[in-house]
Design an enzyme around this catalytic site. Structure first.
Site, mmCIF file in Angstrom:
data_model
loop_
_atom_site.group_PDB
_atom_site.id
_atom_site.type_symbol
_atom_site.label_atom_id
_atom_site.label_comp_id
_atom_site.label_asym_id
_atom_site.label_seq_id
_atom_site.Cartn_x
_atom_site.Cartn_y
_atom_site.Cartn_z
ATOM 1 N N CYS A 14 -48.533 48.242 8.369
ATOM 2 C CA CYS A 14 -48.299 48.688 6.987
ATOM 3 C C CYS A 14 -49.341 48.099 6.043
ATOM 4 O O CYS A 14 -49.020 47.715 4.917
ATOM 5 C CB CYS A 14 -46.891 48.315 6.519
ATOM 6 S SG CYS A 14 -45.586 49.153 7.433
ATOM 7 N N ASN A 15 -50.582 48.005 6.505
ATOM 8 C CA ASN A 15 -51.659 47.467 5.676
ATOM 9 C C ASN A 15 -52.952 48.187 6.046
ATOM 10 O O ASN A 15 -53.830 47.623 6.698
ATOM 11 C CB ASN A 15 -51.794 45.955 5.875
ATOM 12 C CG ASN A 15 -52.711 45.304 4.843
ATOM 13 O OD1 ASN A 15 -53.588 45.955 4.280
ATOM 14 N ND2 ASN A 15 -52.518 44.025 4.613
#
Length: 829
Positions: free
Chosen positions: A376-377
């Site tokens: 999630c980055n």
């Protein structure tokens, strides 16, 4: 036996925390805090005590900060975006800006969706750019009061880099300007990753907003977070919605609303999760008792990360090539600039990246739990893996989405592997992980020649423009790793051998072969025949071998029509419960029953007719992300299975009256007008394997195991429906279509194997070597067998598949063009 290395994903909860919490609930009655009775007052007072305890933990007081409970860090970020006093574009005064570091979690970047709807511009800033933004604004522009917001993570959840907390004061004072624009800067410090293993002193570093999730610290409870708001900004926050408990007074018949005075009560819509909040008190107590505080946790976890990084970064192949490529901004020499997170990809001897999903699969076989992907980055992933914006968009077009298992596209990685340590991590955890890497990469079987070489050359590309926070000397470039330091790994390395995770698989099951495939001559002229036919009436249970069998609209009649689920209704497979393979179902078409047998148990029978009367419980289940309508087969068989497997479970069956529309594939190349209906299979109606391929694999595995292997046992491990006898090994991978009598099938892709093939289908015992041997034998692939689909039958009577029937294949027109596979392991359950 689990080595848990995903503490950045979630901490693990200690038994003493659960005991203290449940003892508390047994000894006290906690009512809704919005009521006024004695139990409610107890709840309210306890919650207020927990607020105080949170502020105490972060070295601050209620004079400076307010604690607003949310469902997690993400909800806290959303609350900030919705309530910050933005000034939109087009007004008389200068407009606001939302700036965020590109090394930020999705939930931070997602705030720009809300700001865009408010006509506020968002500006991403790369880490290396923030240090270049030190120029002050002219004096006449320093009096502007337009509020801007700058967000950055205290610790990158991708690499563990700790960004300077000194930025907070530098930005608020104007010493550091994210953008040269007049106005007043407020700072959002995303602390979710940081506070799980490091102390945060808000008395010194007074950020305006600090969102956190408590499961990152304690492991329990989940679904509970908080937003710590600096009281100097709190009165400026705007709120539109009001829920129960937030209103001091309002009118239902007129647009009148007056909020509560307390900032926390104004923003906590509805009843807070009061029992979970009470659990936090015990979380803080236990954390302090077990560890002595966050500073000790910081030193402990960093020591483990430093040790692991040092060994990992110095592992080399015989040719001097590194075993891993670590994605880091620091040299792991200082806990103030590096957290206990190590992000990396495994390389082969040529420097080529091995896919993270296969590393994950192999780690799972060793009971090591890691995290893979982009975490999630996306911003950090792009920066460290040198992935361009165009690459991200191309990968999406190729079928790759966030969170799937497509690890390589065109030979380039789409993500990486992350290990992270928590306060309960031990030196043995680090050793176990390093033993796993050494044993699987640096074995004595280096000289093996794969059955099929499909590797592609790739140049290593490591961005050199990363931000550097190194505050200490570099580590020694040479490290001697001894058996004493790591435990004895040589014997394990000899047993486990060399594994090579797969490249992007040849062809997605969701995209069938080209409609322009034309008949092509095969290599040999010997006939191909069906050698064996298996169906698996109960998903993940034993095979039922037949010599001939009717074919229905979903494949072999009654194939995977039933499945075993746990007490929560979740499908159980051999991955979780290997003993399922000892459950032996057989179908009696004349008596219209399925008889289920297992050693030490009396046989039990289940009717073949759909039991969808009033007594049947219709439920909705999920199989490999597909929703299916099912019904429960009753208490008798549930008790039988629960007794044999030693855990509560039930047998459910797919409901025939809705199956045609609830579990379908609209597969290209089969029919644009018809959806292909599936039973409880993962991906396709049939799985085909070739005896010649099995024989070649058997030789390879037997040589590695140094012991004979029965071909029948190998065939059963691959859980195929159709076993054919073709002259050439692996020629089935070149087929586009096959005909068997009047039946026509299209080959819709290879089957990418998972750890189920490691389970002996006769004993239920695991052997990791099988998957590792397959991976090595196939030249970094774990493909074995192909999926088949056939058109729904037009006639009212069933066709029959028979052993001995001739198989007529049509070759692909171009076997060189290959697409990446979809996101899940496509093994046959």
């Amino acid at each position: 036996g689990i080595t848990y290395l995903d503490h950045a994903g979630s901490a693990l909860f200690p038994e003493s925390l659960l005991k203290a919490f449940t003892d508390d609930l047994r000894n006290n009655v906690y009512g809704n805090p919005h009521s006024q009775n004695i139990s409610s007052k107890l709840t309210y007072d306890t919650i207020e005590h927990v607020r105080y305890r949170i502020l105490q933990h972060f070295q601050t007081t209620a004079e400076d900060y307010t604690v607003i409970f949310t469902s997690g860090c993400t909800a806290a970020l959303k609350l900030i975006a919705e309530s910050f006093p933005w000034i939109p574009e087009g007004t008389k005064q200068p407009s606001s800006r939302f700036c965020y570091l590109t090394d930020s979690h999705t939930s931070v970047v997602g705030m720009r969706g809300i700001t865009a709807s408010m006509n506020v511009l968002s500006v991403p800033i790369k880490p290396k750019e923030i240090l270049l933004a030190k120029s002050r604004l002219p004096a006449e522009e320093q009096n502007c009061t337009t509020p801007h917001l700058f967000s950055y993570p205290a610790q990158s959840n991708f690499s563990g880099t700790k960004y300077p907390l000194s930025w907070i004061q530098d930005i608020k004072s104007g010493k550091l300007c994210p953008l040269k624009i007049p106005g007043r800067w407020f700072v959002l410090l995303d602390a979710a990753s940081y506070v799980s293993s490091s102390p945060l002193d808000l008395g010194v570093h007074q950020a305006d907003f600090i969102p956190i999730s408590f499961y990152k610290i304690f492991g329990f409870p989940t679904g509970l977070g908080a937003l710590l708001v600096n009281n100097r900004i709190a009165p400026l926050l705007r709120k539109t919605y009001f829920g129960g408990g937030t209103a001091a007074a309002y009118l239902a018949g007129e647009d009148f609303y007056f909020p509560r005075k307390s900032i926390a009560e104004r923003f906590e819509d509805g009843t807070v999760s009061f029992l979970d909040i009470i659990a936090l008190k015990h979380g803080f107590d236990v954390l302090e008792k077990l560890t002595g505080g966050m500073e000790k946790i910081k030193q402990h976890t960093f020591a483990l990360a430093h040790y692991t990084y040092t060994v990992l970064s110095n592992l080399k192949y015989a040719n001097g090539a590194p075993v891993v490529r670590i994605y880091s901004d620091t040299d792991f020499s200082n806990p103030d600039v590096q957290g206990p997170i190590i992000n990396f990809n495994v390389l082969d001897e040529n420097g080529e990246v091995l896919g993270f999903s296969q590393v994950d699969s192999m780690a799972s076989l060793h009971n090591i739990h890691v995290r893979t992907g982009c975490f999630c980055n996306t911003g950090a992933c792009q920066m460290h893996l040198d992935i361009s914006n165009e690459d991200i968009q191309r990968n999406l077009q190729a079928g790759h989405v966030c969170g799937d298992n497509i690890d390589l596209v065109d030979g380039r990685p789409t993500g990486s592997v992350r290990i992270s340590f928590g306060y309960m991590s031990s030196f043995e955890d680090a050793q176990t992980f390093l033993n796993f890497i050494i044993a699987t990469r640096l074995s004595k079987s280096e000289a093996e020649i794969p059955l099929q070489s499909v590797t592609k050359p790739m140049t290593e590309s490591v961005p050199n423009d990363h931000l550097s926070f190194n505050n200490a000397d570099k580590l020694s470039p040479v490290l001697q790793t001894s058996d004493r330091e790591l435990g004895t790994v040589s014997s394990e390395a000899e047993t486990i051998g060399r594994w090579q995770p797969s490249e992007p698989e040849a062809e997605s099951i969701r995209a069938a072969v080209s409609e322009t495939a034309v008949p092509t001559c095969r290599k040999g002229d010997k006939p191909i025949t069906i050698a064996k036919i298996y169906l698996y009436p109960i998903k993940s249970c034993s095979a039922f071998e037949v010599t001939e069998w009717p074919v229905g609209n979903q494949g072999l009649l009654y194939d995977r029509n039933w499945m075993v689920v746990n007490q929560n209704g979740v499908c159980m497979t051999q991955k979780q419960e290997p003993r399922l393979c000892l459950v032996n179902p057989s179908i009696d078409l004349k008596q219209k029953i399925m008889v289920i047998r297992a050693e030490g148990m009396d046989p039990v029978s289940v009717p073949l007719e759909d039991n969808t009367g009033k007594e049947a419980v219709i439920c909705e289940s999920k199989v490999c992300s597909h929703r299916v309508k099912t019904y429960d087969c009753g208490e008798s068989i549930a008790g039988w299975l629960s007794t044999f497997l030693g855990r509560p479970c039930r047998l459910i069956r797919q409901s025939s009256d809705v199956k045609s529309k609830s579990h379908q594939k609209n597969t290209k190349g089969l029919s644009s007008a018809t959806n292909i209906s599936l039973s409880l299979v993962n991906e396709a109606q049939y799985l085909l394997i070739n005896v010649a391929s099995i024989l070649q694999l058997k030789e390879h595995i037997s040589a590695r195991l140094k012991e004979p292997l029965e071909i029948e046992e190998l065939i059963q491990r691959f859980r195929a429906n159709i076993v054919v006898s073709a002259p050439e090994s692996f020629e089935e991978e070149e087929w586009a279509e096959i005909s068997i009598g009047a039946l026509q099938f299209q080959v819709v892709g290879p089957c990418s194997r998972c750890q189920i093939i490691c389970i002996d289908q006769q004993s239920g015992e695991r052997n990791k070597e099988i998957l590792q041997s397959l991976s090595a034998a196939r030249g970094r692939k774990t493909n074995f067998g192909v999926y088949l689909m056939n058109q729904p039958l037009l006639s009212s009577f069933s066709d029959i598949l028979s052993v001995g029937s001739q198989v007529l294949p049509v070759l692909k027109e171009n076997t060189e063009i290959q697409r990446p596979t979809s996101s899940e392991e496509k093994c046959s359950g």
